[in-house]
Design a protein around this motif. Structure first.
Motif, PDB file in Angstrom:
ATOM      1  N   ILE A 136       3.019   1.931  -3.205  1.00 50.82           N
ATOM      2  CA  ILE A 136       2.406   2.554  -4.198  1.00 50.82           C
ATOM      3  C   ILE A 136       2.217   3.860  -4.229  1.00 50.82           C
ATOM      4  O   ILE A 136       1.807   5.127  -5.570  1.00 50.82           O
TER       5      ILE A 136
ATOM      6  N   ILE B 286      -7.186  -0.718  -2.307  1.00 47.10           N
ATOM      7  CA  ILE B 286      -6.253   0.024  -2.980  1.00 47.10           C
ATOM      8  C   ILE B 286      -6.844   1.227  -3.621  1.00 47.10           C
ATOM      9  O   ILE B 286      -6.332   2.569  -3.193  1.00 47.10           O
ATOM     10  N   LEU B 287      -7.028   0.665  -4.966  1.00 50.55           N
ATOM     11  CA  LEU B 287      -7.601   1.521  -5.409  1.00 50.55           C
ATOM     12  C   LEU B 287      -9.187   2.367  -5.138  1.00 50.55           C
ATOM     13  O   LEU B 287      -9.053   3.418  -5.221  1.00 50.55           O
TER      14      LEU B 287
ATOM     15  N   PHE C 206      -1.045   3.826 -12.823  1.00 53.13           N
ATOM     16  CA  PHE C 206      -2.010   4.301 -12.258  1.00 53.13           C
ATOM     17  C   PHE C 206      -2.808   5.769 -12.862  1.00 53.13           C
ATOM     18  O   PHE C 206      -1.616   6.019 -13.034  1.00 53.13           O
TER      19      PHE C 206
ATOM     20  N   LEU D 210       1.976  -1.645 -13.607  1.00 56.56           N
ATOM     21  CA  LEU D 210       0.926  -1.560 -13.312  1.00 56.56           C
ATOM     22  C   LEU D 210       0.270   0.245 -13.622  1.00 56.56           C
ATOM     23  O   LEU D 210       1.643   1.399 -12.651  1.00 56.56           O
TER      24      LEU D 210
ATOM     25  N   GLU E  52      -5.943  -7.135  -3.003  1.00 59.01           N
ATOM     26  CA  GLU E  52      -5.355  -6.062  -2.384  1.00 59.01           C
ATOM     27  C   GLU E  52      -6.045  -4.901  -2.925  1.00 59.01           C
ATOM     28  O   GLU E  52      -6.053  -3.974  -2.555  1.00 59.01           O
ATOM     29  N   LYS E  53      -5.770  -5.469  -4.022  1.00 52.72           N
ATOM     30  CA  LYS E  53      -6.510  -4.357  -5.653  1.00 52.72           C
ATOM     31  C   LYS E  53      -7.663  -3.777  -5.130  1.00 52.72           C
ATOM     32  O   LYS E  53      -7.668  -2.059  -5.476  1.00 52.72           O
TER      33      LYS E  53
ATOM     34  N   TRP F 255      -1.671  -8.419  -5.071  1.00 54.99           N
ATOM     35  CA  TRP F 255      -1.915  -7.192  -5.496  1.00 54.99           C
ATOM     36  C   TRP F 255      -3.123  -7.724  -5.873  1.00 54.99           C
ATOM     37  O   TRP F 255      -4.449  -6.911  -5.485  1.00 54.99           O
ATOM     38  N   THR F 256      -2.866  -9.182  -6.712  1.00 54.05           N
ATOM     39  CA  THR F 256      -4.924  -9.378  -6.392  1.00 54.05           C
ATOM     40  C   THR F 256      -5.555  -9.274  -5.632  1.00 54.05           C
ATOM     41  O   THR F 256      -7.165  -8.567  -5.533  1.00 54.05           O
TER      42      THR F 256
ATOM     43  N   HIS G 168       0.618  -1.191  -0.055  1.00 52.08           N
ATOM     44  CA  HIS G 168       0.154  -0.341   0.016  1.00 52.08           C
ATOM     45  C   HIS G 168       0.774   1.580  -0.388  1.00 52.08           C
ATOM     46  O   HIS G 168       0.824   2.164  -0.616  1.00 52.08           O
TER      47      HIS G 168
ATOM     48  N   GLU H 262      -3.593  -2.997 -15.861  1.00 51.48           N
ATOM     49  CA  GLU H 262      -2.481  -3.578 -15.797  1.00 51.48           C
ATOM     50  C   GLU H 262      -1.832  -3.978 -17.437  1.00 51.48           C
ATOM     51  O   GLU H 262      -2.765  -4.799 -18.415  1.00 51.48           O
TER      52      GLU H 262
ATOM     53  N   CYS I  27      -6.326   1.909 -12.709  1.00 47.21           N
ATOM     54  CA  CYS I  27      -5.523   1.369 -13.256  1.00 47.21           C
ATOM     55  C   CYS I  27      -5.973   0.433 -13.642  1.00 47.21           C
ATOM     56  O   CYS I  27      -6.445   0.056 -14.333  1.00 47.21           O
TER      57      CYS I  27
END
Length: 201
Positions: A24, A59-60, A81, A79, A55-56, A52-53, A21, A69, A67
């Motif tokens: 990023i 995070i977003l 952003f 990635l 927490e995505k 990442w999968t 976190h 990929e 974001c």
């Protein structure tokens, strides 16, 4: 800068989720502050792909950025952003459109379609030169890099400068300040609190 070095030492003491976190958030701070339309984050696939999968969504939701990929290999995940409004405005610049068209991008295409084509080009090129336009580099510097094959630049910091040196120096100072603020803020509080504070200032 000392603050940035301290920040990366701080990351080493964070658990894996907080590390992701904060890493990023640090990289994309210029986008949060409207200084750039996008930033590319490269993550080690072995270490961060599963996390990442998972927490995505969180995070977003915290960043409130889009974001995409762009590329995934056995080693890394790339990635992008981005702020969709700012990226659209950036790519609609006349000089940007001219360079993109010269590299085979369709005219008057949506941001999503342009990103799709960039993603495909990233799959067979390490870094296609026009990616600089998506990252907010001045068109004159992107074209200069292409024409000079990356040589004979006036200045090299966040990108290689071929035109408007003074304007770029001012931008580099703004980016330095944003990175310093991010390093200090993220080092002293949880990522979600820090991100809200960084966006508010």
């Amino acid at each position: 800068m000392p603050e940035n070095l301290y920040f990366f030492k701080h990351l080493a003491d964070c658990d894996k989720s907080e590390h992701l976190h904060k890493l990023i958030a640090y990289v994309v701070t210029p986008v949060l502050k409207g200084l750039k339309p996008s930033e590319l984050v490269v993550l080690n696939a072995d270490r961060f792909l599963d996390l990442w999968t998972k927490e995505k969504p969180k995070i977003l939701a915290t960043l409130k950025l889009c974001c995409r990929e762009m590329r995934q290999s056995e080693e890394n995940i790339h990635l992008l952003f981005y702020d969709p409004t700012l990226l659209r405005q950036t790519l609609c610049n006349e000089d940007c459109c001219r360079i993109l068209s010269a590299h085979g991008y369709p005219k008057q295409s949506s941001v999503n379609n342009l990103l799709g084509m960039l993603s495909k080009r990233l799959s067979y090129k390490k870094f296609p030169h026009e990616i600089g336009l998506f990252l907010g580099y001045p068109p004159g510097d992107v074209q200069g890099f292409i024409d000079c094959q990356g040589k004979n630049f006036h200045l090299c910091r966040y990108w290689k400068v071929y035109a408007n040196k003074e304007e770029c120096l001012c931008k580099f100072q703004q980016l330095d300040a944003a990175k310093k603020e991010a390093a200090e803020t993220l080092s002293r509080m949880p990522a979600d609190h820090a991100i809200h504070l960084l966006k508010a200032i």
